[in-house]
Design an enzyme around this catalytic site. Structure first.
Site, short mmCIF file in Angstrom:
data_model
loop_
_atom_site.label_atom_id
_atom_site.label_comp_id
_atom_site.label_asym_id
_atom_site.label_seq_id
_atom_site.Cartn_x
_atom_site.Cartn_y
_atom_site.Cartn_z
N GLU A 64 0.87 -1.19 0.00
CA GLU A 64 0.00 0.00 0.00
C GLU A 64 0.90 1.23 0.00
OE1 GLU A 64 -2.73 0.31 3.32
OE2 GLU A 64 -3.84 1.91 2.30
N CYS B 214 -6.71 0.78 3.15
CA CYS B 214 -7.64 1.90 3.23
C CYS B 214 -7.57 2.79 1.99
CB CYS B 214 -7.34 2.74 4.47
SG CYS B 214 -7.66 1.85 5.99
N ASN C 38 -12.11 -3.24 1.05
CA ASN C 38 -10.99 -3.50 1.97
C ASN C 38 -11.56 -3.89 3.32
OD1 ASN C 38 -8.38 -3.52 3.19
ND2 ASN C 38 -8.77 -1.47 3.93
N GLU C 39 -11.53 -2.95 4.26
CA GLU C 39 -12.06 -3.28 5.60
C GLU C 39 -13.46 -2.69 5.71
OE1 GLU C 39 -9.17 -1.72 8.31
OE2 GLU C 39 -7.97 -3.55 8.26
O1 AHR Z 1 -1.93 -1.48 6.89
C1 AHR Z 1 -2.40 -0.23 7.25
C2 AHR Z 1 -3.91 -0.15 7.23
O2 AHR Z 1 -4.44 -1.00 8.18
C3 AHR Z 1 -4.57 -0.61 5.96
O3 AHR Z 1 -4.64 0.40 5.03
C4 AHR Z 1 -5.93 -0.98 6.40
O4 AHR Z 1 -6.52 -1.95 5.60
C5 AHR Z 1 -5.74 -1.41 7.83
O5 AHR Z 1 -6.63 -0.81 8.66
#
Ligand code: AHR
Length: 679
Positions: free
Chosen positions: A66, A264, A395-396
């Site tokens: 990321e 994120c 994602n989350e």
């Molecule tokens: O790894 C950092 C963040 O942690 C990522 O963007 C997210 O998916 C998680 O909350």
């Protein structure tokens, strides 16, 4: 509905996010205490190769990339100029205008949003009888520019509407202002179309934090844009490519897959800043800039100069995956912005463009070169397909809204592309009501994979090494997509990548490996962090402007990945998997291609442990096995950023005994045994 989610997110944020609130310590851990009972105890371990729990997938150990902590811009994307096209919110951020003849109007910032919506701004420069030192601009790089002695650097610039030929004098400076390399470039093409001019020159010295001075010499006027400066030693020598040391660190992990681009970052603070892959392909100058969501996520770690140029875009991600032999795993927005931020929601009946993005991405990756998106891939230099086999939806994300969206996405994607496996999210937490609801809902939808995330204390990792022992083998497969042990009481930053954390991950990973029949993919998170530009810790690999520094956690990941085997076999003490009894953990695999029995043993206690191994079900004629140990009696030990790593795997040869093989597992150690067998 979106408002309800937003309120809920605020409530949750207040309650916890252990990892979302930088600086908050997690539950205390008790690792590294002496257990007096264990001093005399001998643990008898039975390894039985005839009892397998199932296959280990080639994708078992992967990586998650990321653009956080200057992972992409300012990191692996090797561009050294910050804000090269003047599109940051503050258009001259990273730049300084200078020179004896600098006056009002020497530089005008023009915005042509109508004509060039993707790259609207440029600099218009007027100069009169300017010599070197009279009129110029300096770029500070991302926390400075890393410059290497004798290395060639590639400078390029776009220009148009030149009234007279103009020369550029380029000077590389170190932090004391000493010139450590210079080059020259003449702009002489006329006309209204943008032209590119480029030159290369060598640095005469090394600098950890250099900068680039550009003097404009001559008379007249010119428009300037896309000012770019790359080192000549990019990965595979690709122009405008990636930092070789950082890619090499990934390649050395031999990852089974690479998940990208987030995290994120996929979701965006709000939907308008979500990651949109179509805006990241095609000519680099046409990829519209976006704010990086980690720019202002943590007030105490604000990075106001953090934007995404998408020089590392989806084509480059696929190429990177191919280069390092990893299956590509792109994650796409499911129509829900980050629920810790705006929680904006696309109505279900307006989801179509999001689904189309997913369908088009499959065409971009795999489609024939006669198709629209396959043709674009070919025009970017890769006519062969990238063989995309899986994709993540969201994602989350959480809540009934997520389940509703997964249902719609899955119905459409499975109808058109049943060959592509879908990864769905179990949300940001490892347990609790939110997790349970998602888990139940996703299982009911019979999704291919559920992606679980846990950023917890080392103690949690030790206590949950048996997490998957009783997971349903018939249901969806598990992707442990983001995990890392967050040591309590450690200041945020590289000190959090200590041995206590890494060892607890090694212990937990025995449970992942033992349950490879249901856990088919795993990745630590986050991957990279720049020592002068991070927002989140711990991280797998720290970097500065010149070098990469693998953490102890990196070597733990690498030991698993290089020793993943092809099927798990049983290793037990007293008929039970070894998963925390007397602080010991174990797993075993066979690598049927190499004819190798591989055993992983973790002693998470502060005293040595005596074990006896009995090996069954294999013909072993070799006399010697390879023993690889990582150990430290100091739970706070780290690999210092800026120095060669000290906490690394140590290899030795040991004599094999198939029965009553006595072995001492040192205090706080991770051991891998590689034992050749006969087919
Ligand atoms: O790894 C950092 C963040 O942690 C990522 O963007 C997210 O998916 C998680 O909350």
């Amino acid at each position: 509905m979106a408002c309800i989610i937003k309120r809920m997110a605020r409530k949750i944020k207040r309650q916890l996010p252990s990892y979302f609130i930088a600086g908050v310590s997690l539950a205390c851990t008790t690792m590294l205490t002496c257990s007096t009972a264990s001093l005399a105890q001998v643990h008898v371990l039975q390894v039985d190769a005839s009892r397998s729990n199932g296959a280990v997938q080639p994708t078992m150990w992967g990586i998650f990339f990321e653009d956080i902590n200057l992972g992409a811009d300012g990191g692996i994307y090797a561009e050294l100029v910050k804000n090269r096209s003047f599109e940051f919110i503050k258009p001259l951020m990273g730049w300084d205008l200078n020179g004896k003849k600098l006056k009002e109007g020497s530089f005008l910032l023009i915005n042509e949003a109508k004509e060039r919506p993707n790259n609207p701004r440029f600099l218009q420069v007027s100069l009169s009888d300017a010599a070197a030192g009279d009129l110029g601009l300096v770029n500070e790089g991302f926390r400075g520019m890393g410059i290497k002695k004798d290395l060639a650097y590639d400078f390029s610039i776009q220009y148009r509407r030149l009234t007279n030929p103009i020369s550029l004098l380029l000077q590389l400076k170190n932090s004391s202002g000493k010139i450590i390399g210079s080059g020259q470039l003449t702009l002489n093409a006329t006309g209204d179309d943008w032209q590119q001019a480029s030159t290369s020159f060598r640095a005469t010295d090394t600098a950890a934090s250099g900068q680039l001075q550009i003097w404009l010499v001559g008379n007249g006027q010119v428009d300037l844009d896309q000012v770019s400066f790359f080192p000549g030693d990019t990965w595979k020598g690709r122009k405008g490519g990636l930092r070789a040391d950082m890619v090499q660190a990934l390649a050395d992990l031999k990852p089974g897959f690479i998940r990208f681009p987030g995290g994120c970052i996929v979701e965006g603070h709000e939907l308008s800043t979500r990651y949109q892959w179509k805006k990241t392909v095609g000519p680099v100058a046409n990829r519209p800039l976006s704010i990086n969501r980690w720019n202002n996520e943590f007030a105490e770690r604000a990075a106001p100069d953090y934007f995404q140029t998408f020089g590392l875009g989806f084509f480059e991600y696929f190429q990177l995956a191919e280069d390092i032999g990893a299956e590509p795993l792109p994650i796409l927005s499911c129509g829900m912005a980050c629920q810790f931020n705006s929680a904006e929601l696309v109505p279900l009946d307006e989801l179509e463009p999001y689904i189309q993005d997913a369908i088009d991405l499959i065409e971009f990756a795999n489609g024939d070169t006669q198709t629209k998106w396959g043709a674009l891939r070919a025009s970017m230099g890769h006519p062969a397909p990238f063989n995309l086999k899986m994709m993540g939806i969201g994602n989350e994300n959480w809540g009934p809204q997520y389940l509703e969206r997964v249902k719609v996405f899955a119905a459409r994607l499975k109808a058109q592309h049943p060959e592509v496996k879908l990864i769905t999210s179990a949300g940001p937490f490892s347990s609790g009501e939110m997790f349970d609801t998602l888990d139940k809902g996703l299982r009911a939808l019979q999704v291919d994979f559920i992606d679980e995330h846990y950023y917890m204390s080392p103690d949690w990792f030790l206590r949950h090494a048996n997490r998957y022992d009783h997971y349903d083998r018939q249901g969806p497969k598990i992707f442990a997509g983001e995990y890392a042990a967050h040591p309590p009481k450690q200041p945020q930053g590289p000190l959090r990548n200590n041995w206590q954390a890494a060892l607890s991950e090694a212990a937990f990973m025995t449970g992942l490996e033992r349950n490879a029949a249901v856990v088919e993919m795993c990745s630590y998170a986050p991957l990279f962090a720049h020592i002068d530009g991070w927002q989140w810790s711990p991280d797998l690999i720290w970097v500065d402007n010149l070098n990469s520094y693998p953490t102890p956690n990196y070597y733990v990941q690498q030991l698993y990945s290089l020793n993943k085997g092809t099927k798990t076999i049983s290793i037990e003490e007293g008929g039970k998997a070894l998963s925390g009894q007397d602080s010991l953990y174990a797993s075993a695999v066979l690598d049927e291609k190499q004819s190798m029995l591989i055993i992983k043993l973790v002693n998470a206690d502060g005293v040595d442990k005596k074990t006896v191994l009995n090996l069954k079900g294999l013909r072993i004629k070799a006399k010697e096995a390879e023993r690889i140990d990582m150990k430290s009696t100091d739970p706070l030990a780290v690999n210092a950023v800026g120095a060669a790593p000290k906490l690394i795997p140590q290899k030795a040869s040991v004599a094999i005994k198939t029965s009553n093989w006595a072995m001492v597992l040192p205090a706080n150690s991770f051991t891998v045994l590689r034992i050749p067998y006969q087919k």
